[in-house]
Design an enzyme around this catalytic site. Sequence first.
Site: not given
Length: 438
Positions: A22, A40, A125, A265
């Site tokens: 993503v 990262d 999320t 997800c």
Amino acid sequence: MDLYEKLVSGEEKLSLVGLGYVGMPIAVAFARKIKVVGFDLSKEKIDLYKSGVDPTNEVGAEVIKNTSVEFTADADKLKEAKFHIVAVPTPVNDDHTPDLSPVEGASRLLGQNLTKGSIVVFESTVYPGVTEEICVPILEKESGLKCGVDFKIGYSPERINPGDKVHRLETIVKIVSGMDEETLDTIAKVYELVVEAGVYRAESIKVAEAAKVIENSQRDINIAFMNELSIIFHRMGIDTKAVLEAAGTKWNFLKFFPGLVGGHCIGVDPYYLTYKAEQLGYHSQIILSGRRINDDMGKYVAESLVKNLIKTNVPVKGARVAILGFTFKENCPDTRNTKVIDIYKELEEYGITPIVVDPAADSGEAKRLYGIDFHAMEEIRNMDAVIIAVAHSQFLELSKERIAGFFHEDHEQKVLMDLKGLFDKRDYSDGEFLYWRL
């Protein structure tokens, strides 16, 4: 000059925290318009990006080679940015409760490098309330700054679909939210730099968080319904795909299909919603029922394979079964949270030897996470059954003759499990194969 104008003029930078499937495409997209720091924790991943390698296959090596993203594993570089996007994974624990450690860790690290006047936007999320009730206190504690005074926050749920070359960051409407109108306006304008489809301004951060978590919950429930139909129709001796094709001729029939539900997800997000609901005293009825069905599909496939081996008089114990495909979805190298592992483990329980082939998968990742070594397609021979578990485009090129060559020559009937229905059932209905699909 406000933050948006400073970003556009090159006076300020945007940072991307988390450069996976993503985060990396987002960083690359913004780098075409403004200055970007891509951070990262994994130095190994950063070294790959710096050398022009795209381990995710999301944008391709050529794009990585030519991007202006400043890839780094040095958290101090985050001090150079004023607009921060956090795109780290939010998995679940073994007991299906939310594992917020990645987003909490990212908040701590970012807080230690946060400067006055910054905006922090979370894309991970989460259930409604996480951004304001969990992330903000961490940012304040680590930075010594006050939210709403020294820095602002927002939430914009990611909608990138790994492996999908059509529905990309640029072509999907982006939900954006901010803690106040001024922040919302800045966040919206920044995302409009790269999102050609436009943005949707949610009325609050909690609304944006909730919108994301129900998108995948809805899809999960619909796939669970298809999986349950598949189980029922198999008992009736009816082909599920034929039923769905017939029903699909009605204009308002929703075109979902049965299958394994893995990834980060659809198989995860519903648990975030039900966890929060249970904290508030409500026990989910529909959402958790759908999760149970989808989580059991690997076991169901393995049991169906065993029954088909018995039907064709092939001894179950000691059988050798080729599994074609191991990733959580087609044409994507990601093996994390794949449900194919459930089939693999269940077959081992029966004393069956599974042999995995996946030309698209990250073999190093599969070895590290599951201890599985992949085999080359050329090594697949003398099999007692074949499961085509993932709809990779490479598998579509397999001819009937090539597939027949995978099997032991002594078998009168060859057990072929085509889970996603890649091939035309009629081509395998001549008695040579026992063809099965979800």
